[in-house]
Design a protein around this motif. Structure first.
Motif, mmCIF file in Angstrom:
data_model
loop_
_atom_site.group_PDB
_atom_site.id
_atom_site.type_symbol
_atom_site.label_atom_id
_atom_site.label_comp_id
_atom_site.label_asym_id
_atom_site.label_seq_id
_atom_site.Cartn_x
_atom_site.Cartn_y
_atom_site.Cartn_z
ATOM 1 N N ARG A 87 0.796 -1.230 0.000
ATOM 2 C CA ARG A 87 0.000 0.000 0.000
ATOM 3 C C ARG A 87 0.827 1.279 0.000
ATOM 4 N NH1 ARG A 87 -4.583 -2.117 4.342
ATOM 5 N NH2 ARG A 87 -5.364 -3.799 3.003
ATOM 6 N N ILE A 88 2.152 1.183 0.210
ATOM 7 C CA ILE A 88 2.971 2.392 0.109
ATOM 8 C C ILE A 88 3.830 2.395 -1.167
ATOM 9 C CG2 ILE A 88 3.026 2.615 2.630
ATOM 10 C CD1 ILE A 88 6.008 1.837 2.519
ATOM 11 N N ILE A 89 3.576 1.439 -2.048
ATOM 12 C CA ILE A 89 4.293 1.386 -3.331
ATOM 13 C C ILE A 89 3.366 1.959 -4.400
ATOM 14 C CG2 ILE A 89 5.428 -0.109 -5.015
ATOM 15 C CD1 ILE A 89 5.935 -2.096 -2.719
ATOM 16 N N LYS A 90 3.791 3.044 -5.011
ATOM 17 C CA LYS A 90 2.892 3.805 -5.889
ATOM 18 C C LYS A 90 2.443 3.033 -7.118
ATOM 19 C CE LYS A 90 2.563 8.172 -8.433
ATOM 20 N NZ LYS A 90 3.265 9.423 -8.827
ATOM 21 N N ASP A 91 3.397 2.387 -7.803
ATOM 22 C CA ASP A 91 3.050 1.739 -9.069
ATOM 23 C C ASP A 91 4.111 0.708 -9.436
ATOM 24 O OD1 ASP A 91 5.227 3.307 -9.962
ATOM 25 O OD2 ASP A 91 3.892 4.889 -10.683
ATOM 26 N N ALA A 92 3.938 0.064 -10.578
ATOM 27 C CA ALA A 92 4.852 -0.992 -11.000
ATOM 28 C C ALA A 92 6.264 -0.457 -11.216
ATOM 29 C CB ALA A 92 4.335 -1.645 -12.280
ATOM 30 N N ALA A 93 6.372 0.767 -11.696
ATOM 31 C CA ALA A 93 7.697 1.353 -11.922
ATOM 32 C C ALA A 93 8.443 1.542 -10.600
ATOM 33 C CB ALA A 93 7.561 2.692 -12.647
ATOM 34 N N THR A 94 7.716 1.976 -9.569
ATOM 35 C CA THR A 94 8.328 2.141 -8.245
ATOM 36 C C THR A 94 8.762 0.795 -7.688
ATOM 37 O OG1 THR A 94 6.940 4.073 -7.793
ATOM 38 C CG2 THR A 94 7.964 2.999 -5.901
ATOM 39 N N LEU A 95 7.911 -0.204 -7.836
ATOM 40 C CA LEU A 95 8.252 -1.542 -7.369
ATOM 41 C C LEU A 95 9.507 -2.050 -8.059
ATOM 42 C CD1 LEU A 95 7.687 -4.189 -5.869
ATOM 43 C CD2 LEU A 95 6.100 -4.806 -7.713
ATOM 44 N N SER A 128 -0.434 -8.100 -0.974
ATOM 45 C CA SER A 128 0.787 -8.830 -1.332
ATOM 46 C C SER A 128 0.565 -9.700 -2.554
ATOM 47 C CB SER A 128 1.239 -9.694 -0.156
ATOM 48 O OG SER A 128 0.251 -10.644 0.195
ATOM 49 N N MET A 129 -0.672 -10.131 -2.759
ATOM 50 C CA MET A 129 -0.959 -10.956 -3.931
ATOM 51 C C MET A 129 -0.712 -10.181 -5.226
ATOM 52 S SD MET A 129 -4.294 -13.150 -2.635
ATOM 53 C CE MET A 129 -5.160 -11.730 -1.964
ATOM 54 N N GLN A 130 -1.030 -8.904 -5.231
ATOM 55 C CA GLN A 130 -0.755 -8.087 -6.411
ATOM 56 C C GLN A 130 0.746 -7.948 -6.652
ATOM 57 O OE1 GLN A 130 -3.116 -4.675 -5.081
ATOM 58 N NE2 GLN A 130 -4.341 -4.877 -6.949
ATOM 59 N N LEU A 131 1.507 -7.849 -5.582
ATOM 60 C CA LEU A 131 2.963 -7.773 -5.733
ATOM 61 C C LEU A 131 3.503 -9.066 -6.338
ATOM 62 C CD1 LEU A 131 4.075 -6.072 -2.383
ATOM 63 C CD2 LEU A 131 3.610 -4.988 -4.590
ATOM 64 N N LEU A 132 2.986 -10.189 -5.869
ATOM 65 C CA LEU A 132 3.411 -11.469 -6.425
ATOM 66 C C LEU A 132 3.028 -11.578 -7.900
ATOM 67 C CD1 LEU A 132 2.401 -13.810 -3.462
ATOM 68 C CD2 LEU A 132 4.736 -13.325 -4.205
ATOM 69 N N GLU A 133 1.804 -11.169 -8.221
ATOM 70 C CA GLU A 133 1.315 -11.252 -9.594
ATOM 71 C C GLU A 133 2.082 -10.345 -10.545
ATOM 72 O OE1 GLU A 133 -3.362 -12.361 -9.843
ATOM 73 O OE2 GLU A 133 -2.892 -10.399 -9.019
ATOM 74 N N SER A 134 2.715 -9.297 -10.015
ATOM 75 C CA SER A 134 3.438 -8.352 -10.875
ATOM 76 C C SER A 134 4.573 -9.024 -11.631
ATOM 77 C CB SER A 134 4.000 -7.200 -10.029
ATOM 78 O OG SER A 134 5.121 -7.634 -9.266
ATOM 79 N N GLU A 167 -8.055 -16.870 5.062
ATOM 80 C CA GLU A 167 -7.904 -18.248 4.587
ATOM 81 C C GLU A 167 -7.914 -18.318 3.068
ATOM 82 O OE1 GLU A 167 -11.064 -20.257 6.552
ATOM 83 O OE2 GLU A 167 -10.021 -20.333 8.491
ATOM 84 N N GLU A 168 -8.770 -17.538 2.419
ATOM 85 C CA GLU A 168 -8.794 -17.521 0.956
ATOM 86 C C GLU A 168 -7.458 -17.028 0.404
ATOM 87 O OE1 GLU A 168 -12.115 -15.144 -0.185
ATOM 88 O OE2 GLU A 168 -13.607 -16.715 0.259
ATOM 89 N N ALA A 169 -6.889 -16.005 1.057
ATOM 90 C CA ALA A 169 -5.591 -15.474 0.614
ATOM 91 C C ALA A 169 -4.494 -16.523 0.772
ATOM 92 C CB ALA A 169 -5.248 -14.211 1.400
ATOM 93 N N LEU A 170 -4.545 -17.291 1.847
ATOM 94 C CA LEU A 170 -3.532 -18.323 2.064
ATOM 95 C C LEU A 170 -3.598 -19.400 0.986
ATOM 96 C CD1 LEU A 170 -3.582 -18.833 5.936
ATOM 97 C CD2 LEU A 170 -1.747 -17.849 4.565
#
Length: 308
Positions: A87-95, A128-134, A167-170
């Motif tokens: 939530r503190i990472i602005k976008d894919a470029a920042t990541l 975190s799932m979005q970070l993994l999916e990136s 649980e769904e996230a896990l």
């Protein structure tokens, strides 16, 4: 309960809660922040060789400070696992930039991915799932990725007190672990009772989630400090352990130590070798040195500092 069993002439590593605890603490990890790391003159004097050091990324901490801390720890021979709070990472470029900085300047190849403690995302990511999916971490060849676990639930994710969304996230993360080359594990919030932790870990396996668990343990701290952090971090029912102790005026000013919860978990692990708690992860709420010295006094050979 007798905490220490010293063997004469064995030096500073001889005190240990039990052989089971010594084994249980083998390879423990610990968490720092740039500002707390600055207070430690030499990590090699207090941490075992090869200790994984997580670097917590608190909102407002410049990435430059995070990378500098990672670089210092890596130079001292400690594998570094920085937090990536979605939530503190602005976008894919920042990541991508953060990954490149850590990798290029501090030789980092592992990360803890989590949603982060802010209510409103800065930009495109909220989990975190979005970070993994990136794909950013796989593309950079990261060897280890940890994600958050919550033995007592998480009210930010499940406001109704259930564990449905957790649980769904896990299950999602379990499936992702089967597609990535990185080793994955769960790094959990701290709790103060062994029973609920054991029940939660067993329930994971029963549900088909076999990611190794790195169990969060709050290091020794003043009781008032422990209660403050426990409430701020959303610790669940096991908070009652602290509340009961707070009612005993004879113990109010004494530091709260993790001896009981670690001893019970270690005994359960020794009796159940397939128990899926793999390692201990310390949150040094009373200070890094205080936590490391407690481990040295109580962890036997598992906690010998790197420079000894």
């Amino acid at each position: 309960m007798a905490l220490l069993n010293f063997k004469k002439d064995d030096g500073p590593v001889a005190g240990t809660l039990s052989p089971e605890v010594e084994t249980f603490l083998q390879g423990y990890s610990i968490e720092v922040m740039p500002r707390t790391a600055e207070k430690v003159a030499d990590f090699r004097a207090i941490l075992p060789k090869g200790t994984r050091v997580y670097i917590a990324h608190i909102e407002g901490t410049p990435i430059e400070d995070m990378v500098a801390t990672a670089k210092r720890l890596n130079a001292d021979g400690f594998p570094v696992m920085p937090h990536f709070p979605a939530r503190i990472i602005k976008d894919a470029a920042t990541l991508k930039d953060w990954v490149a900085r850590y990798q290029g300047e501090a030789n980092v190849d592992q990360a803890l991915l989590l949603a982060g403690g802010v209510d409103k995302p800065y930009g495109d990511f909220h989990s975190s799932m979005q970070l993994l999916e990136s794909g950013a971490f796989d593309a950079a060849g990261f060897k280890r990725l940890h994600v958050a676990g919550h033995p007592e639930g998480n009210k930010d994710i499940d406001p109704d007190g259930s564990m449905k969304n957790v649980e769904e996230a896990l299950h999602w993360k379990q499936k992702f672990s089967e597609t990535t080359d990185a080793q994955m594990a769960l790094a959990t919030q701290f709790a103060f009772e062994a029973g609920p932790i054991i029940a939660w870990a067993d329930s994971l396996k029963a549900a088909g989630v076999d990611l190794p668990v790195h169990i969060g343990i709050a290091g020794p701290a003043k009781l008032q400090t422990m209660i403050k952090f426990a409430i701020a971090c959303g610790v669940g029912p096991s908070l009652r352990v602290l509340q009961r102790r707070a009612k005993d005026v004879t113990k109010l000013l004494m530091p709260f130590e993790p001896a009981d919860v670690i001893s019970q978990l270690a005994a359960h692990k020794a009796a159940n070798p397939d128990f899926n708690i793999a390692q201990v992860h310390f949150f040094p709420l009373g200070g890094i040195k205080t936590n490391a010295n407690w481990a040295i006094q109580n962890g036997g050979r598992s906690a010998v500092p790197a420079n000894q």
